[in-house]
Write a protein that holds these residues in place. Structure first.
Motif, PDB file in Angstrom:
ATOM      1  N   LEU A  83       0.870  -1.056  -0.088  1.00  0.00           N
ATOM      2  CA  LEU A  83       0.026  -0.036   0.054  1.00  0.00           C
ATOM      3  C   LEU A  83       0.843   1.340   0.069  1.00  0.00           C
ATOM      4  CD1 LEU A  83      -2.717  -1.176   2.556  1.00  0.00           C
ATOM      5  CD2 LEU A  83      -2.994  -1.189   0.203  1.00  0.00           C
ATOM      6  N   ALA A  84       2.091   1.151  -0.243  1.00  0.00           N
ATOM      7  CA  ALA A  84       3.041   2.216   0.016  1.00  0.00           C
ATOM      8  C   ALA A  84       2.780   3.483  -0.984  1.00  0.00           C
ATOM      9  CB  ALA A  84       4.515   1.646  -0.414  1.00  0.00           C
ATOM     10  N   GLU A  85       2.377   3.069  -2.200  1.00  0.00           N
ATOM     11  CA  GLU A  85       1.927   3.984  -3.184  1.00  0.00           C
ATOM     12  C   GLU A  85       0.562   4.117  -3.749  1.00  0.00           C
ATOM     13  OE1 GLU A  85       4.957   5.131  -6.108  1.00  0.00           O
ATOM     14  OE2 GLU A  85       6.425   4.545  -4.592  1.00  0.00           O
ATOM     15  N   ARG A  86      -0.561   3.352  -2.799  1.00  0.00           N
ATOM     16  CA  ARG A  86      -1.650   3.285  -3.119  1.00  0.00           C
ATOM     17  C   ARG A  86      -2.613   4.013  -2.004  1.00  0.00           C
ATOM     18  NH1 ARG A  86      -3.095  -2.559  -4.852  1.00  0.00           N
ATOM     19  NH2 ARG A  86      -4.837  -1.455  -5.737  1.00  0.00           N
ATOM     20  N   ASN A  87      -2.580   5.196  -1.869  1.00  0.00           N
ATOM     21  CA  ASN A  87      -3.118   5.909  -0.765  1.00  0.00           C
ATOM     22  C   ASN A  87      -4.694   5.627  -0.668  1.00  0.00           C
ATOM     23  OD1 ASN A  87      -0.722   7.160   0.335  1.00  0.00           O
ATOM     24  ND2 ASN A  87      -0.876   8.905  -1.049  1.00  0.00           N
ATOM     25  N   ASN A  88      -5.341   5.543  -1.623  1.00  0.00           N
ATOM     26  CA  ASN A  88      -6.807   5.491  -1.571  1.00  0.00           C
ATOM     27  C   ASN A  88      -7.359   4.094  -1.114  1.00  0.00           C
ATOM     28  OD1 ASN A  88      -7.302   7.819  -2.796  1.00  0.00           O
ATOM     29  ND2 ASN A  88      -7.450   7.281  -4.941  1.00  0.00           N
ATOM     30  N   THR A  89      -6.508   3.101  -1.716  1.00  0.00           N
ATOM     31  CA  THR A  89      -6.662   1.646  -0.887  1.00  0.00           C
ATOM     32  C   THR A  89      -6.264   1.881   0.294  1.00  0.00           C
ATOM     33  OG1 THR A  89      -6.122   0.710  -3.103  1.00  0.00           O
ATOM     34  CG2 THR A  89      -6.006  -0.686  -1.293  1.00  0.00           C
ATOM     35  N   LEU A  90      -5.088   2.236   0.719  1.00  0.00           N
ATOM     36  CA  LEU A  90      -4.914   2.363   2.146  1.00  0.00           C
ATOM     37  C   LEU A  90      -5.945   3.103   2.967  1.00  0.00           C
ATOM     38  CD1 LEU A  90      -2.901   2.091   4.576  1.00  0.00           C
ATOM     39  CD2 LEU A  90      -1.781   4.362   3.906  1.00  0.00           C
ATOM     40  N   LEU A  91      -6.490   4.039   2.327  1.00  0.00           N
ATOM     41  CA  LEU A  91      -7.445   4.928   3.314  1.00  0.00           C
ATOM     42  C   LEU A  91      -9.022   3.936   3.488  1.00  0.00           C
ATOM     43  CD1 LEU A  91      -7.277   8.512   2.040  1.00  0.00           C
ATOM     44  CD2 LEU A  91      -6.580   7.737   4.148  1.00  0.00           C
ATOM     45  N   ALA A  92      -9.190   3.480   2.505  1.00  0.00           N
ATOM     46  CA  ALA A  92     -10.297   2.455   2.401  1.00  0.00           C
ATOM     47  C   ALA A  92     -10.010   1.258   3.409  1.00  0.00           C
ATOM     48  CB  ALA A  92     -10.597   1.740   1.107  1.00  0.00           C
ATOM     49  N   LEU A  93      -8.939   0.511   3.482  1.00  0.00           N
ATOM     50  CA  LEU A  93      -8.730  -0.485   4.313  1.00  0.00           C
ATOM     51  C   LEU A  93      -8.725  -0.158   5.691  1.00  0.00           C
ATOM     52  CD1 LEU A  93      -6.250  -2.611   2.052  1.00  0.00           C
ATOM     53  CD2 LEU A  93      -8.624  -3.294   2.972  1.00  0.00           C
ATOM     54  N   GLN A  94      -8.142   1.066   5.962  1.00  0.00           N
ATOM     55  CA  GLN A  94      -7.904   1.657   7.386  1.00  0.00           C
ATOM     56  C   GLN A  94      -9.261   1.804   7.897  1.00  0.00           C
ATOM     57  OE1 GLN A  94      -5.122   5.043   6.797  1.00  0.00           O
ATOM     58  NE2 GLN A  94      -3.811   3.867   8.019  1.00  0.00           N
ATOM     59  N   SER A  95     -10.386   2.055   7.213  1.00  0.00           N
ATOM     60  CA  SER A  95     -11.962   2.460   7.622  1.00  0.00           C
ATOM     61  C   SER A  95     -12.332   1.027   7.911  1.00  0.00           C
ATOM     62  CB  SER A  95     -12.753   3.162   6.486  1.00  0.00           C
ATOM     63  OG  SER A  95     -12.821   2.287   5.399  1.00  0.00           O
ATOM     64  N   GLU A  96     -11.914  -0.246   7.626  1.00  0.00           N
ATOM     65  CA  GLU A  96     -12.369  -1.472   7.957  1.00  0.00           C
ATOM     66  C   GLU A  96     -11.863  -1.673   9.469  1.00  0.00           C
ATOM     67  OE1 GLU A  96     -14.390  -3.454   6.586  1.00  0.00           O
ATOM     68  OE2 GLU A  96     -14.428  -1.991   4.837  1.00  0.00           O
ATOM     69  N   PRO A  97     -12.807  -2.051  10.486  1.00  0.00           N
ATOM     70  CA  PRO A  97     -12.321  -2.028  11.690  1.00  0.00           C
ATOM     71  C   PRO A  97     -11.574  -3.107  12.235  1.00  0.00           C
ATOM     72  CG  PRO A  97     -14.755  -2.556  11.450  1.00  0.00           C
ATOM     73  CD  PRO A  97     -14.152  -2.080   9.952  1.00  0.00           C
ATOM     74  N   ASP A  98     -11.428  -4.356  11.538  1.00  0.00           N
ATOM     75  CA  ASP A  98     -10.697  -5.384  11.731  1.00  0.00           C
ATOM     76  C   ASP A  98      -9.463  -5.519  11.096  1.00  0.00           C
ATOM     77  OD1 ASP A  98     -12.485  -6.338  13.800  1.00  0.00           O
ATOM     78  OD2 ASP A  98     -13.819  -7.261  12.253  1.00  0.00           O
ATOM     79  N   PHE A  99      -8.935  -4.600  10.120  1.00  0.00           N
ATOM     80  CA  PHE A  99      -7.989  -4.470   9.233  1.00  0.00           C
ATOM     81  C   PHE A  99      -6.656  -3.773   9.912  1.00  0.00           C
ATOM     82  CE2 PHE A  99      -5.106  -2.432   6.365  1.00  0.00           C
ATOM     83  CZ  PHE A  99      -4.571  -3.666   5.562  1.00  0.00           C
TER      84      PHE A  99
END
Length: 140
Positions: A83-99
């Protein structure tokens, strides 16, 4: 066997307890106090251990690490480079409570089959990974 069902392999409770004991042994050698969560391949908790004096939040973090590792079948730390250069994916996954992308969550494969995962929290990221690796090595 029906063509409409599948058979899934899971860790046993006894194996989960052995993993916890091996992780505790490694943590004691490192002089740290950790929390450990072991989940089966469906994400159900098989064992949960909190060493005396382990950080309170480590229990929830260990659970997230185990769930993330079993969900994707890769170590949680691998997400840092993915996810180093995939900020949108990082933000989406960080919104998942169990990730979580914090290191210390490892999938457990036996005979090339994902059977569960271990999540460890309480030490440094590398210490958590070392404890998880020691536990899995002890099992296989």
């Amino acid at each position: 066997m029906s063509k409409h069902t599948i058979t899934k392999q899971h860790l046993t409770t006894q194996s989960a307890l052995l993993l916890c004991c091996a992780a505790v042994d490694q943590a004691e050698q490192l002089g740290i106090n950790i929390c450990i969560t072991i989940v089966c391949s469906s994400g159900r908790v098989l064992a949960n251990v909190a060493m005396n004096h382990s950080p309170l939040l480590s229990q929830a973090i260990a659970h997230k690490k185990a769930l993330t590792a079993v969900s994707f079948g890769i170590p949680t730390k691998d997400w840092q480079s993915k996810l180093a250069e995939r900020n949108n994916t990082l933000l989406a996954l960080q919104s998942e409570p169990d990730f979580t992308y914090l290191g210390g969550g490892l999938p457990i494969f036996l005979d090339n089959c994902l059977v569960g995962a271990i999540g460890i929290s309480g030490g440094s990221e590398q210490q958590d990974i070392d404890c998880a690796n020691a536990a899995i090595t002890n099992l296989v």
